[in-house]
Design a protein around this motif. Structure first.
Motif, PDB file in Angstrom:
ATOM      1  N   GLN A  33       0.827  -1.209   0.000  1.00 59.99           N
ATOM      2  CA  GLN A  33       0.000   0.000   0.000  1.00 59.99           C
ATOM      3  C   GLN A  33       0.868   1.269   0.000  1.00 59.99           C
ATOM      4  OE1 GLN A  33      -3.151   0.058  -0.600  1.00 59.99           O
ATOM      5  NE2 GLN A  33      -3.311  -2.171  -0.535  1.00 59.99           N
ATOM      6  N   LEU A  62      -5.141  -0.743   6.843  1.00 59.68           N
ATOM      7  CA  LEU A  62      -4.809  -1.158   5.478  1.00 59.68           C
ATOM      8  C   LEU A  62      -5.934  -0.822   4.500  1.00 59.68           C
ATOM      9  CD1 LEU A  62      -2.992  -4.476   6.344  1.00 59.68           C
ATOM     10  CD2 LEU A  62      -1.969  -2.520   5.128  1.00 59.68           C
ATOM     11  N   GLU A 111      -5.626   1.583   1.273  1.00 58.02           N
ATOM     12  CA  GLU A 111      -6.106   1.187  -0.049  1.00 58.02           C
ATOM     13  C   GLU A 111      -7.042   2.259  -0.615  1.00 58.02           C
ATOM     14  OE1 GLU A 111      -8.157  -2.639  -2.292  1.00 58.02           O
ATOM     15  OE2 GLU A 111      -8.156  -2.555  -0.106  1.00 58.02           O
ATOM     16  N   ASN A 151      -5.008   5.194  -1.848  1.00 58.70           N
ATOM     17  CA  ASN A 151      -4.362   4.919  -3.128  1.00 58.70           C
ATOM     18  C   ASN A 151      -5.334   4.955  -4.299  1.00 58.70           C
ATOM     19  OD1 ASN A 151      -1.783   4.682  -2.058  1.00 58.70           O
ATOM     20  ND2 ASN A 151      -2.061   2.522  -1.594  1.00 58.70           N
ATOM     21  N   GLU A 173      -0.340   6.443  -8.383  1.00 60.01           N
ATOM     22  CA  GLU A 173       0.149   5.109  -8.062  1.00 60.01           C
ATOM     23  C   GLU A 173       1.355   4.727  -8.906  1.00 60.01           C
ATOM     24  OE1 GLU A 173      -2.613   1.965  -7.663  1.00 60.01           O
ATOM     25  OE2 GLU A 173      -4.101   3.243  -6.712  1.00 60.01           O
TER      26      GLU A 173
END
Length: 178
Positions: free
Chosen positions: A77, A158, A162, A165, A172
């Motif tokens: 990540q 997490l 995510e 992102n 990215e």
């Protein structure tokens, strides 16, 4: 433009206290357990950041142990976990335990940085607070366990990373240099 600027607020000022989502994270420099200097702004433009301020009770140690075991998940990540401990190098303390772990462990010997980030209680004792920022240093989420808010699991953090992102697909890899 930061979310706080869009909403009529500005960048975070020099006052101390818990920071809010949408603002740019304050910068600081501390010594790492490995002996080098670490500055939060060194990660700006490179990595999402999970900044874990530990308290004296050590309840967040389970979070850190699990994070160490899931190092690859955080790496996927584009995130770096940084743990800030309220101990100095003259004491025998848990910071030495964290030297071998895969994330950055920092010593806040005088508690100044804990205070700057609002990670202290009403008696100025260090308390657990977790900040999650995007790669540009904008605060996306704050977890303050001192106020009765639950401490997040690594799965929750997490998922937040995510989400971060996916908000900026052009940011990215492979576009960003490593």
């Amino acid at each position: 433009m930061l979310q706080a600027e869009v909403g009529g607020g500005g960048r975070v000022g020099p006052e101390e206290g818990l920071q809010k989502p949408g603002y740019l994270i304050r910068d600081f420099v501390l010594m790492s357990a490995q002996g080098g200097r670490v500055q939060v702004s060194d990660y700006r433009g490179r990595s999402n950041l999970v900044l874990v301020f530990t308290g004296q009770a050590g309840a967040e140690c389970d979070f850190l142990r699990d994070a160490a075991g899931r190092y690859q998940d955080f790496t996927e990540q584009d995130a770096v976990v940084v743990a800030v401990f309220p101990y100095n190098s003259q004491e025998t303390h848990p910071l030495k335990i964290w030297v071998a772990l895969p994330f950055v462990a920092l010593a806040d010997g005088d508690g100044r940085v804990h205070g700057l980030y609002g990670a202290v209680d009403e008696h100025e004792r260090p308390g657990p607070v977790i900040y999650v920022t995007d790669r540009f240093g904008e605060i996306v989420s704050v977890y303050d366990a001192r106020g009765g808010q639950h401490q997040p699991s690594n799965d929750e953090v997490l998922r937040m990373l995510e989400f971060i992102n996916h908000q900026c697909p052009e940011c990215e890899p492979p576009e960003w240099l490593r």
